[in-house]
Design a protein around this motif. Structure first.
Motif, PDB file in Angstrom:
ATOM      1  N   PRO A 152       0.806  -1.226   0.000  1.00 23.89           N
ATOM      2  CA  PRO A 152       0.000   0.000   0.000  1.00 23.89           C
ATOM      3  C   PRO A 152       0.838   1.275   0.000  1.00 23.89           C
ATOM      4  CG  PRO A 152      -0.820  -1.581   1.622  1.00 23.89           C
ATOM      5  CD  PRO A 152       0.505  -2.080   1.152  1.00 23.89           C
ATOM      6  N   ILE A 153       2.054   1.208   0.550  1.00 29.70           N
ATOM      7  CA  ILE A 153       2.894   2.408   0.611  1.00 29.70           C
ATOM      8  C   ILE A 153       3.376   2.786  -0.781  1.00 29.70           C
ATOM      9  CG2 ILE A 153       5.018   3.384   1.537  1.00 29.70           C
ATOM     10  CD1 ILE A 153       4.666   1.599   3.971  1.00 29.70           C
ATOM     11  N   GLU A 154       3.874   1.797  -1.515  1.00 30.31           N
ATOM     12  CA  GLU A 154       4.350   2.045  -2.879  1.00 30.31           C
ATOM     13  C   GLU A 154       3.226   1.982  -3.909  1.00 30.31           C
ATOM     14  OE1 GLU A 154       7.335   2.978  -3.645  1.00 30.31           O
ATOM     15  OE2 GLU A 154       8.119   2.799  -1.592  1.00 30.31           O
ATOM     16  N   SER A 165      -6.294   5.486  -0.630  1.00 32.61           N
ATOM     17  CA  SER A 165      -6.064   6.034  -1.969  1.00 32.61           C
ATOM     18  C   SER A 165      -7.018   5.364  -2.934  1.00 32.61           C
ATOM     19  CB  SER A 165      -4.611   5.810  -2.414  1.00 32.61           C
ATOM     20  OG  SER A 165      -4.318   4.422  -2.502  1.00 32.61           O
ATOM     21  N   SER A 166      -7.232   6.003  -4.050  1.00 25.71           N
ATOM     22  CA  SER A 166      -8.177   5.463  -5.027  1.00 25.71           C
ATOM     23  C   SER A 166      -7.686   4.157  -5.631  1.00 25.71           C
ATOM     24  CB  SER A 166      -8.419   6.496  -6.134  1.00 25.71           C
ATOM     25  OG  SER A 166      -7.195   6.803  -6.802  1.00 25.71           O
ATOM     26  N   LEU A 181      -8.299   1.319  -3.030  1.00 24.68           N
ATOM     27  CA  LEU A 181      -9.699   0.925  -2.999  1.00 24.68           C
ATOM     28  C   LEU A 181     -10.091   0.190  -4.281  1.00 24.68           C
ATOM     29  CD1 LEU A 181     -12.425   1.000  -1.537  1.00 24.68           C
ATOM     30  CD2 LEU A 181     -12.831   3.242  -2.610  1.00 24.68           C
ATOM     31  N   SER A 182      -9.594   0.668  -5.404  1.00 25.37           N
ATOM     32  CA  SER A 182      -9.901   0.024  -6.673  1.00 25.37           C
ATOM     33  C   SER A 182      -9.340  -1.390  -6.729  1.00 25.37           C
ATOM     34  CB  SER A 182      -9.343   0.856  -7.828  1.00 25.37           C
ATOM     35  OG  SER A 182      -9.598   0.235  -9.078  1.00 25.37           O
ATOM     36  N   SER A 183      -8.162  -1.603  -6.138  1.00 20.92           N
ATOM     37  CA  SER A 183      -7.561  -2.942  -6.124  1.00 20.92           C
ATOM     38  C   SER A 183      -8.396  -3.904  -5.293  1.00 20.92           C
ATOM     39  CB  SER A 183      -6.133  -2.862  -5.581  1.00 20.92           C
ATOM     40  OG  SER A 183      -5.320  -2.053  -6.403  1.00 20.92           O
ATOM     41  N   PHE A 234     -10.440  -2.951   3.774  1.00 23.81           N
ATOM     42  CA  PHE A 234     -11.357  -2.039   3.102  1.00 23.81           C
ATOM     43  C   PHE A 234     -11.393  -0.676   3.801  1.00 23.81           C
ATOM     44  CE2 PHE A 234     -15.404  -0.414   1.511  1.00 23.81           C
ATOM     45  CZ  PHE A 234     -15.317  -0.759   0.181  1.00 23.81           C
ATOM     46  N   THR A 235     -11.387  -0.681   5.136  1.00 26.95           N
ATOM     47  CA  THR A 235     -11.439   0.593   5.871  1.00 26.95           C
ATOM     48  C   THR A 235     -10.097   1.320   5.874  1.00 26.95           C
ATOM     49  OG1 THR A 235     -10.969  -0.575   7.945  1.00 26.95           O
ATOM     50  CG2 THR A 235     -13.287  -0.220   7.366  1.00 26.95           C
ATOM     51  N   GLU A 236      -9.027   0.639   5.469  1.00 24.62           N
ATOM     52  CA  GLU A 236      -7.702   1.247   5.467  1.00 24.62           C
ATOM     53  C   GLU A 236      -7.303   1.780   4.096  1.00 24.62           C
ATOM     54  OE1 GLU A 236      -5.045  -1.670   6.915  1.00 24.62           O
ATOM     55  OE2 GLU A 236      -6.052  -1.922   8.849  1.00 24.62           O
ATOM     56  N   ALA A 237      -8.164   1.606   3.114  1.00 22.75           N
ATOM     57  CA  ALA A 237      -7.833   2.050   1.756  1.00 22.75           C
ATOM     58  C   ALA A 237      -7.819   3.574   1.707  1.00 22.75           C
ATOM     59  CB  ALA A 237      -8.837   1.489   0.759  1.00 22.75           C
TER      60      ALA A 237
END
Length: 316
Positions: A63-65, A278-279, A282-284, A273-276
């Motif tokens: 998620p960071i990169e 960035s778009s 969430l899209s992933s 899901f609640t930690e997404a």
């Protein structure tokens, strides 16, 4: 004569109304399915546009990169479901055969009722039991023995090598099998009960044993329904969330070992899901949901194809 004509006209209107109502119900279900699939693929299009088809076989999840891939969740989903089916199918078959052909009549109803009650237990209860009771048991007694003895087997040894932490795909598969056994066994029990009693009694009359009656009479008579019940159980196993989330370990790492923590599609969505933030993140996750939808659809389509072949063969 006029009265009969009015009655016939009224019956025809009622038949047309009934036809439209039930047809609308069927179309409504199809529309819901199409709407759900379209919403997931539309919401996950950014992931597919960014990563392309490599999103399916990419094993990284950072998620960071902002680098995401679905391989680890897909692998975990398929492996845990396969383990669950390898355990659940023979156990369910044994339960159904015992209830319908072997058990005394006075005990059949209590056992069947108990199994149906197990089907009503929420999945989160199975997950909590698995985390607080079953995982420590696996860590203390099963995983060390499996690692020391089965981990040295040739060829398949790497499947059973890993740290004795209790969390892992093997534990998740066993808990998942306990969840789906009530469903599969109930379906098998119902279809075994449809075998005509004279057919079974005649088989016993000519000297067949219980095993021969089950193998040569009961199974051929009900094989289409049994296969359908097995695939329905597989469909439930593929989509199970909370029970698997508690005991799988939720680690985004691709490992051949069944004793290592892993992840599944549904567990990844539920956990992150609640930690997404960035778009693309969430899209992933939504793209993972669409992949799970496609995998489940393919499994059920294969089931329908196999059932169709069996039906044609029986008709021939």
């Amino acid at each position: 004569m006029n009265l009969n004509s009015q009655t016939d006209s009224k019956d025809q209107r009622n038949d047309r109304l009934f036809h439209y109502v039930v047809k609308s119900c069927a179309i409504f279900v199809l529309l819901i399915m199409l709407a759900a699939s379209f919403s997931m693929i539309w919401s996950g299009k950014e992931a597919f546009q960014t990563f392309g088809f490599s999103f399916i076989w990419n094993s990284s999840w950072d998620p960071i990169e902002k680098n995401f891939g679905a391989l680890v969740p897909i692998y975990g989903t398929l492996v845990t479901s396969l383990i669950a089916m390898l355990i659940a199918v023979p156990v369910s078959f044994g339960i159904a055969i015992f209830i319908t052909n072997i058990a005394p009549k006075w005990i059949r109803t209590p056992i069947a009722t108990a199994i149906e009650l197990l089907a009503g237990i929420p999945s989160i209860i199975y997950g909590m039991w698995g985390l607080f009771v079953f995982v420590p048991f696996m860590a203390d007694h099963i995983y060390p023995w499996v690692n020391d003895h089965m981990g040295t087997w040739p060829l398949i040894g790497p499947l059973f090598q890993g740290p004795p932490i209790g969390l892992g795909m093997l534990t998740a598969g066993i808990v998942l099998s306990i969840m789906i056994i009530p469903f599969v066994s109930s379906i098998m029990r119902e279809v075994f009960a449809t075998v005509p009693t004279p057919l079974i009694e005649s088989a016993y009359a000519v000297g067949n044993t219980t095993w021969e009656v089950i193998w040569d009479i009961v199974l051929p008579y009900t094989r289409s329904a049994v296969l359908g019940g097995i695939f329905l159980g597989l469909g439930r196993a593929l989509g199970e969330t909370m029970a698997v989330t508690f005991v799988l370990g939720n680690a985004h790492q691709l490992s051949l070992s069944l004793l290592e923590p892993g992840n599944s599609i549904s567990a990844t969505i539920a956990n992150e899901f609640t930690e997404a933030d960035s778009s693309i993140y969430l899209s992933s996750l939504l793209a993972l949901g669409f992949i799970l939808f496609v995998v489940t659809f393919i499994v059920l389509a294969i089931a329908r194809f196999m059932l169709g072949r069996l039906s044609r063969r029986e008709g021939a």
